[in-house]
Design an enzyme around this catalytic site. Structure first.
Site, PDB file in Angstrom:
ATOM      1  N   ARG A   1       5.126 -10.739  11.959  1.00  0.00           N
ATOM      2  CA  ARG A   1       6.175 -10.031  11.660  1.00  0.00           C
ATOM      3  C   ARG A   1       7.176  -9.950  13.001  1.00  0.00           C
ATOM      4  O   ARG A   1       8.320 -10.269  12.999  1.00  0.00           O
ATOM      5  CB  ARG A   1       5.703  -8.858  11.146  1.00  0.00           C
ATOM      6  CG  ARG A   1       6.616  -8.144  10.205  1.00  0.00           C
ATOM      7  CD  ARG A   1       5.691  -7.127   9.684  1.00  0.00           C
ATOM      8  NE  ARG A   1       4.325  -7.290   9.584  1.00  0.00           N
ATOM      9  CZ  ARG A   1       3.901  -7.628   8.384  1.00  0.00           C
ATOM     10  NH1 ARG A   1       4.670  -7.677   7.174  1.00  0.00           N
ATOM     11  NH2 ARG A   1       2.523  -7.942   8.126  1.00  0.00           N
ATOM     12  N   THR A   2       6.518  -9.201  14.013  1.00  0.00           N
ATOM     13  CA  THR A   2       7.263  -8.972  15.082  1.00  0.00           C
ATOM     14  C   THR A   2       7.863 -10.035  16.008  1.00  0.00           C
ATOM     15  O   THR A   2       8.972 -10.109  16.201  1.00  0.00           O
ATOM     16  CB  THR A   2       6.532  -7.952  15.790  1.00  0.00           C
ATOM     17  OG1 THR A   2       5.919  -6.799  15.234  1.00  0.00           O
ATOM     18  CG2 THR A   2       7.263  -7.303  16.939  1.00  0.00           C
TER      19      THR A   2
ATOM     20  N   LYS B   1      -6.444 -19.388  31.473  1.00  0.00           N
ATOM     21  CA  LYS B   1      -7.095 -19.809  32.396  1.00  0.00           C
ATOM     22  C   LYS B   1      -7.327 -18.691  33.665  1.00  0.00           C
ATOM     23  O   LYS B   1      -7.567 -19.015  34.701  1.00  0.00           O
ATOM     24  CB  LYS B   1      -6.258 -20.945  33.263  1.00  0.00           C
ATOM     25  CG  LYS B   1      -6.116 -22.153  32.252  1.00  0.00           C
ATOM     26  CD  LYS B   1      -5.485 -23.391  33.069  1.00  0.00           C
ATOM     27  CE  LYS B   1      -4.662 -24.293  32.085  1.00  0.00           C
ATOM     28  NZ  LYS B   1      -3.562 -25.056  32.413  1.00  0.00           N
TER      29      LYS B   1
ATOM     30  N   ARG C   1       4.448  -8.250  24.224  1.00  0.00           N
ATOM     31  CA  ARG C   1       3.348  -7.386  23.337  1.00  0.00           C
ATOM     32  C   ARG C   1       2.093  -7.527  23.945  1.00  0.00           C
ATOM     33  O   ARG C   1       1.844  -8.607  24.426  1.00  0.00           O
ATOM     34  CB  ARG C   1       3.247  -7.895  21.878  1.00  0.00           C
ATOM     35  CG  ARG C   1       2.232  -7.429  21.395  1.00  0.00           C
ATOM     36  CD  ARG C   1       2.099  -7.624  19.815  1.00  0.00           C
ATOM     37  NE  ARG C   1       3.036  -6.675  19.139  1.00  0.00           N
ATOM     38  CZ  ARG C   1       2.878  -6.413  17.902  1.00  0.00           C
ATOM     39  NH1 ARG C   1       1.967  -7.123  17.030  1.00  0.00           N
ATOM     40  NH2 ARG C   1       3.800  -5.781  17.334  1.00  0.00           N
TER      41      ARG C   1
ATOM     42  N   HIS D   1       5.835   1.341  19.968  1.00  0.00           N
ATOM     43  CA  HIS D   1       6.473   0.279  19.486  1.00  0.00           C
ATOM     44  C   HIS D   1       7.820   0.701  18.933  1.00  0.00           C
ATOM     45  O   HIS D   1       8.233   0.870  17.891  1.00  0.00           O
ATOM     46  CB  HIS D   1       5.618  -0.152  18.213  1.00  0.00           C
ATOM     47  CG  HIS D   1       5.849  -1.425  17.582  1.00  0.00           C
ATOM     48  ND1 HIS D   1       7.124  -2.178  18.062  1.00  0.00           N
ATOM     49  CD2 HIS D   1       5.336  -2.253  16.545  1.00  0.00           C
ATOM     50  CE1 HIS D   1       7.187  -3.343  17.318  1.00  0.00           C
ATOM     51  NE2 HIS D   1       6.073  -3.468  16.550  1.00  0.00           N
TER      52      HIS D   1
END
Lengths: 312, 194
Positions: free
Chosen positions: A55-56, A83, A105, A133
């Site tokens: 969604r975001t 890595k 995020r 958020h």
């Protein structure tokens, strides 16, 4: 507005209203034949996602593209992060590529704050750990205003896994700024330490709070973050803290039901509630694009000057 | 957002000299309304689009007059050009104004853009770009209350309330009753370089 959007607490009342008003104008774009504005042409927005999201990430991507920015999607899987590259080195790499904004995020609370010290561009927090958020809170406030005409004075009840929820914290902060009264309802095990210092009330009795609520926001039970027994069984949780048709029937007439998604149907929200006319869950997704466009425009649209000038 | 939200007039209106008073403004708008009807052989295809803030107010007033002449309503709306400006990066970010396009759209219509002052022409250029994303009018015309000269782009107005020769150091303020409490056009000394 500040250069970054890291926390809902970064926004004062005027900033928050500016974002909502801007989003309201931008929402009209959805009705036009050409859903695109040239405003951020030549700017680069990097979506830096260290945690899964549909969604975001797509919402930010669409928002940036509708403003004509170039978008780079960067997810931890399949990148140098797997890595062993550190957050700082990843950030400096993106900086060297000329990112004007980084939408981040991360599973660690505070990662966007660290990032903001390392790069010149704007940093937008798209969810950090169990912390914040802010754009979700903005789109929730936008949805409330759209459905109910105002945010100020609303009784908003946020129910469920507050402990692991960045949505709850950002919403409490923003809704308080905008003058709504927030009540958190959760089992004691799912409330964070220090919740009494938040600008909201706390209750353990959902049945007592629902009839007084204009908005009920259900939070997802975040099993992936739960390492321990927070409640005996899902069924018991659902019975005491889930929203089913019976509880929904006790809501005031024009009250709405929100959920930030993704939903666990049958756990915190019953399917018939999620699909009812009170549910704003699909609108929230649509509004997310408008609100994120507003945030990107307000952070990047101007020059380096930060003041809001009136058009001459 | 209310399109009639007052925007503070910059500079000191007290130091400014009136060049049009209220009856002058009214007469200029009446003449523009007649010219629009004459040139377009009526107003059936005409859509008046005001550029916020004061252009919207002027568009509504012209629409009333056209309706008085033609006896039926004219489609009217507003067009915010903020997202299309070429100086966004030079200045602070600006709040958006309302864009309100009549439900029938602007395809194949004659759009008359309405603004208060025509100066560099950059706002009009932005408006033309904005319109390109909204539809394809058959023709676009421009009506302004004041043309103060100093164009920076090859743009001219089709309907002008008043040509006011100015120096670059001067400012032109249009005051309208709905927003400022009175109708007037003031010519004042410059307060800052634009």
């Amino acid at each position: 507005m500040n250069r970054h959007l890291l926390s809902a607490a970064d926004l004062n009342r005027d900033d928050a209203l500016l974002v909502l008003d801007t989003a309201e104008e931008l929402a009209r774009l959805a009705d036009r034949p050409i859903k695109k504005l040239p405003t951020l042409r030549g700017r680069t927005v990097v979506n830096l996602f260290f945690e899964d999201s549909t969604r975001t990430r797509t919402s930010f991507e669409l928002a940036a593209k509708r403003l004509s920015a170039d978008v780079i999607n960067f997810s931890a899987k399949g990148s140098s992060v797997s890595k062993g590259e550190s957050l700082k080195d990843t950030a400096l790499t993106l900086e060297a590529m000329g990112a004007d904004a980084v939408v981040v995020r991360h599973s660690a609370s505070g990662a966007p704050h660290r990032l903001a010290h390392w790069i010149r561009g704007s940093v937008v927090n798209a969810g950090d750990g169990t912390h914040e958020h802010p754009t979700q809170a903005l789109l929730d406030a936008f949805t409330m205003r759209q459905r109910l005409g105002r945010v100020e004075g609303l009784h908003v009840t946020i129910v469920g896994d507050v402990l692991h929820s960045r949505v709850a914290r950002s919403n409490v902060l923003l809704l308080h700024t905008l003058g709504a009264e927030v009540t958190l309802v959760a089992p004691p095990t799912l409330l964070p330490v220090g919740v009494d210092a938040w600008p909201c009330d706390v209750s353990f009795d959902l049945d007592a709070v629902v009839p007084k609520s204009d908005v009920v926001m259900m939070l997802r039970v975040q099993r992936e973050r739960m390492h321990g027994g927070f409640f005996p069984t899902t069924r018991e949780y659902s019975r005491r803290y889930g929203l089913d048709a019976r509880r929904m029937a006790t809501l005031p007439d024009d009250a709405i039901v929100m959920h930030p998604g993704p939903m666990n149907r049958g756990v915190e929200i019953a399917a018939e509630v999620a699909d009812s006319v009170r549910s704003t869950i699909v609108e929230q997704v649509a509004n997310g694009v408008s609100v994120r466009m507003a945030v990107l425009y307000l952070l990047l649209g101007g020059g380096m000057a930060e003041a809001v000038e009136s058009a001459a | 957002m209310s399109s009639a939200r007052p925007r503070p007039v910059s500079g000191d209106p007290a130091a400014a000299r009136p060049v049009l008073d209220a009856p002058d403004v009214g007469r200029a708008l009446t003449r523009i309304a007649h010219e629009i009807v004459e040139r377009n052989h009526g107003a059936d295809d005409v859509v008046l689009l005001g550029i916020p803030t004061r252009g919207v107010t002027l568009a509504r007033r012209i629409a009333q007059r056209v309706e008085g002449i033609e006896g039926r309503p004219v489609r009217t709306g507003s067009l915010d050009v903020t997202m299309y400006r070429d100086d966004l990066r030079m200045r602070g970010v600006r709040p958006l104004e309302e864009t309100d396009i009549p439900a029938a759209g602007i395809d194949d219509s004659v759009v008359v853009l309405v603004d208060d002052v025509l100066f560099s022409g950059r706002t009009v250029r932005a408006a033309l770009d904005a319109m390109g994303d909204l539809g394809r009018p058959r023709a676009v015309q421009l009506a302004v209350l004041v043309d103060r000269g100093h164009r920076e782009l090859p743009i001219r107005a089709d309907y002008v309330g008043k040509n006011i020769p100015t120096s670059l150091r001067e400012t032109v303020h249009v005051l309208l009753d709905e927003i400022d409490g009175r109708d007037s056009v003031l010519l004042g000394p410059a307060e800052e370089a634009r």
